[in-house]
Design a protein around this motif. Structure first.
Motif, PDB file in Angstrom:
ATOM      1  N   GLN A 126      20.376  31.338 -61.029  1.00 13.83           N
ATOM      2  CA  GLN A 126      21.596  30.870 -60.001  1.00 13.83           C
ATOM      3  C   GLN A 126      21.728  32.032 -59.069  1.00 13.83           C
ATOM      4  OE1 GLN A 126      23.552  29.286 -60.783  1.00 13.83           O
ATOM      5  NE2 GLN A 126      23.061  28.239 -62.720  1.00 13.83           N
ATOM      6  N   ASN A 127      20.740  33.510 -58.941  1.00 15.58           N
ATOM      7  CA  ASN A 127      21.057  33.904 -57.591  1.00 15.58           C
ATOM      8  C   ASN A 127      20.701  33.455 -56.619  1.00 15.58           C
ATOM      9  OD1 ASN A 127      22.738  36.736 -58.055  1.00 15.58           O
ATOM     10  ND2 ASN A 127      21.431  37.515 -59.733  1.00 15.58           N
ATOM     11  N   ASP A 128      19.021  32.702 -56.860  1.00 15.09           N
ATOM     12  CA  ASP A 128      18.140  31.677 -56.072  1.00 15.09           C
ATOM     13  C   ASP A 128      19.146  30.789 -55.142  1.00 15.09           C
ATOM     14  OD1 ASP A 128      16.045  33.471 -56.444  1.00 15.09           O
ATOM     15  OD2 ASP A 128      14.929  32.079 -58.105  1.00 15.09           O
ATOM     16  N   ILE A 129      19.730  29.983 -56.181  1.00 14.82           N
ATOM     17  CA  ILE A 129      21.082  28.596 -56.262  1.00 14.82           C
ATOM     18  C   ILE A 129      21.741  29.932 -54.767  1.00 14.82           C
ATOM     19  CG2 ILE A 129      22.963  26.839 -56.697  1.00 14.82           C
ATOM     20  CD1 ILE A 129      21.074  27.054 -59.209  1.00 14.82           C
ATOM     21  N   LEU A 130      22.932  30.840 -55.344  1.00  9.68           N
ATOM     22  CA  LEU A 130      23.790  31.431 -54.855  1.00  9.68           C
ATOM     23  C   LEU A 130      22.626  31.434 -53.451  1.00  9.68           C
ATOM     24  CD1 LEU A 130      26.049  33.581 -56.588  1.00  9.68           C
ATOM     25  CD2 LEU A 130      26.950  31.494 -55.843  1.00  9.68           C
ATOM     26  N   PHE A 134      22.970  23.033 -55.907  1.00 10.40           N
ATOM     27  CA  PHE A 134      21.884  22.293 -55.425  1.00 10.40           C
ATOM     28  C   PHE A 134      23.075  20.671 -54.024  1.00 10.40           C
ATOM     29  CE2 PHE A 134      18.608  23.118 -58.707  1.00 10.40           C
ATOM     30  CZ  PHE A 134      18.270  23.847 -57.778  1.00 10.40           C
ATOM     31  N   TRP A 135      23.797  20.408 -55.424  1.00 13.95           N
ATOM     32  CA  TRP A 135      24.696  19.570 -54.475  1.00 13.95           C
ATOM     33  C   TRP A 135      25.979  20.020 -53.511  1.00 13.95           C
ATOM     34  CZ3 TRP A 135      30.783  19.695 -54.056  1.00 13.95           C
ATOM     35  CH2 TRP A 135      30.863  18.112 -53.492  1.00 13.95           C
ATOM     36  N   ALA A 136      26.545  21.850 -53.479  1.00 11.83           N
ATOM     37  CA  ALA A 136      26.868  22.150 -52.506  1.00 11.83           C
ATOM     38  C   ALA A 136      26.421  22.350 -51.364  1.00 11.83           C
ATOM     39  CB  ALA A 136      27.411  23.255 -53.450  1.00 11.83           C
ATOM     40  N   VAL A 137      24.903  23.040 -51.469  1.00  6.09           N
ATOM     41  CA  VAL A 137      23.785  23.318 -50.607  1.00  6.09           C
ATOM     42  C   VAL A 137      23.951  22.043 -49.680  1.00  6.09           C
ATOM     43  CG1 VAL A 137      20.957  23.644 -49.776  1.00  6.09           C
ATOM     44  CG2 VAL A 137      23.080  25.190 -51.392  1.00  6.09           C
ATOM     45  N   ASP A 138      23.725  20.957 -49.833  1.00  4.91           N
ATOM     46  CA  ASP A 138      23.483  19.774 -49.328  1.00  4.91           C
ATOM     47  C   ASP A 138      25.019  19.377 -48.284  1.00  4.91           C
ATOM     48  OD1 ASP A 138      20.770  19.081 -50.468  1.00  4.91           O
ATOM     49  OD2 ASP A 138      21.428  17.775 -52.087  1.00  4.91           O
ATOM     50  N   GLU A 139      26.229  19.483 -49.081  1.00  8.55           N
ATOM     51  CA  GLU A 139      26.657  18.676 -48.696  1.00  8.55           C
ATOM     52  C   GLU A 139      27.429  20.190 -47.114  1.00  8.55           C
ATOM     53  OE1 GLU A 139      28.878  17.065 -48.879  1.00  8.55           O
ATOM     54  OE2 GLU A 139      27.086  15.711 -50.655  1.00  8.55           O
ATOM     55  N   LEU A 191      33.901  20.151 -55.449  1.00  7.04           N
ATOM     56  CA  LEU A 191      33.209  20.922 -56.387  1.00  7.04           C
ATOM     57  C   LEU A 191      33.086  21.187 -57.892  1.00  7.04           C
ATOM     58  CD1 LEU A 191      30.166  22.165 -56.717  1.00  7.04           C
ATOM     59  CD2 LEU A 191      31.211  24.417 -56.448  1.00  7.04           C
ATOM     60  N   ILE A 192      35.178  21.071 -57.820  1.00  7.18           N
ATOM     61  CA  ILE A 192      35.634  21.064 -58.911  1.00  7.18           C
ATOM     62  C   ILE A 192      35.726  19.851 -59.484  1.00  7.18           C
ATOM     63  CG2 ILE A 192      38.051  21.790 -60.397  1.00  7.18           C
ATOM     64  CD1 ILE A 192      36.256  24.501 -59.614  1.00  7.18           C
ATOM     65  N   ARG A 193      35.656  19.150 -58.659  1.00  7.77           N
ATOM     66  CA  ARG A 193      36.680  17.574 -59.473  1.00  7.77           C
ATOM     67  C   ARG A 193      34.925  17.449 -60.575  1.00  7.77           C
ATOM     68  NH1 ARG A 193      40.610  17.348 -55.221  1.00  7.77           N
ATOM     69  NH2 ARG A 193      38.683  16.736 -53.633  1.00  7.77           N
ATOM     70  N   ARG A 194      34.082  17.348 -59.564  1.00 11.72           N
ATOM     71  CA  ARG A 194      33.181  17.277 -59.490  1.00 11.72           C
ATOM     72  C   ARG A 194      32.215  17.784 -60.972  1.00 11.72           C
ATOM     73  NH1 ARG A 194      28.960  14.202 -55.950  1.00 11.72           N
ATOM     74  NH2 ARG A 194      27.055  15.453 -57.622  1.00 11.72           N
ATOM     75  N   MET A 195      32.773  18.973 -61.301  1.00 11.64           N
ATOM     76  CA  MET A 195      32.184  19.158 -62.627  1.00 11.64           C
ATOM     77  C   MET A 195      33.200  19.518 -63.611  1.00 11.64           C
ATOM     78  SD  MET A 195      32.380  23.119 -61.629  1.00 11.64           S
ATOM     79  CE  MET A 195      30.872  23.912 -60.458  1.00 11.64           C
ATOM     80  N   GLN A 196      34.507  18.739 -63.720  1.00  9.43           N
ATOM     81  CA  GLN A 196      35.324  17.844 -64.846  1.00  9.43           C
ATOM     82  C   GLN A 196      34.533  18.792 -65.956  1.00  9.43           C
ATOM     83  OE1 GLN A 196      33.784  13.932 -65.805  1.00  9.43           O
ATOM     84  NE2 GLN A 196      33.729  12.771 -63.577  1.00  9.43           N
ATOM     85  N   ILE A 238      22.120  23.172 -66.813  1.00 11.54           N
ATOM     86  CA  ILE A 238      22.321  22.002 -65.757  1.00 11.54           C
ATOM     87  C   ILE A 238      23.230  21.473 -65.009  1.00 11.54           C
ATOM     88  CG2 ILE A 238      20.792  19.810 -66.014  1.00 11.54           C
ATOM     89  CD1 ILE A 238      19.239  20.435 -68.079  1.00 11.54           C
ATOM     90  N   MET A 239      23.972  21.610 -65.525  1.00 13.49           N
ATOM     91  CA  MET A 239      25.613  21.140 -64.403  1.00 13.49           C
ATOM     92  C   MET A 239      25.653  21.856 -63.378  1.00 13.49           C
ATOM     93  SD  MET A 239      27.936  18.942 -64.286  1.00 13.49           S
ATOM     94  CE  MET A 239      28.769  17.898 -65.367  1.00 13.49           C
TER      95      MET A 239
END
Length: 196
Positions: free
Chosen positions: A118-122, A63-68, A90-95, A56-57
């Motif tokens: 994942q390929n759809d997200i990419l 999805f966050w990356a696409v918005d940004e 993105l790295i900081r948000r993932m923790q 989920i993370m």
């Protein structure tokens, strides 16, 4: 509502519940049981859509990356430092720690369904980022030797390659430091080159 719409709605409900819980109590303190309770689904339903909360993370970060990235279309430059900072955020948000990053990467590849998701997200990332890359090319910040799509693919490959390298206990001690070096080298390599 047809079956596919119901599936999308259920997946969305699970993700929204996870976002709320991650925000309220933190990623580590959130359990799958809490996510399913908040989403109003059973554990079996959760595992029909996700193998773990790490998965989920990963989806949420995409999805966050696409918005940004979409917001960058309104940015007036320079673009390269903002692209680099987006990757760092993105790295900081993932923790992530190494075991969690490893679980996330493993989850992405664990089944054909996960890989397709994942390929759809990419693909969404590529479509959102290509116009931003074109703007950076127009400003002379990135080379025109590659298409915008190819440049986005190189940045994504560098991102995941750096994460994998770090999971193998190579490079820098902290993922953020590892990714900073990777993005600096990648983006410098994608800059216009002077002819010799």
């Amino acid at each position: 509502m047809n079956r596919e719409e119901k599936k999308r709605e259920t997946r969305k409900r699970i993700m929204e519940a996870a976002v709320k819980l991650f925000s309220d109590q933190g990623y580590d303190s959130t359990t799958v049981a809490q996510i399913t309770e908040k989403a109003g689904v059973g554990k079996g339903t959760f595992f029909n859509y996700f193998n773990s909360k790490e998965e989920i993370m990963c989806d949420l970060q995409g999805f966050w990356a696409v918005d940004e990235i979409m917001k960058l279309r309104e940015h007036h430059g320079p673009y390269v430092p903002v692209i680099k900072e987006l990757m760092m955020e993105l790295i900081r948000r993932m923790q992530l720690n190494r075991p969690l990053a490893n679980a996330m990467l493993t989850g992405m590849l664990s089944s054909p369904i996960n890989l397709a998701n994942q390929n759809d997200i990419l693909q969404s990332v590529y479509e959102a980022a290509a116009p931003v890359i074109r703007l950076a090319q127009d400003r002379g910040e990135l080379s025109r030797a590659l298409s915008p799509q190819a440049i986005v693919e190189q940045i994504v490959q560098s991102f995941f390659g750096s994460m994998l390298f770090w999971c193998m206990e190579q490079g820098e001690e902290q993922l953020e430091a590892q990714m900073r070096v990777t993005m600096e080298v990648t983006l410098a390599g994608l800059a216009p080159q002077e002819e010799i």
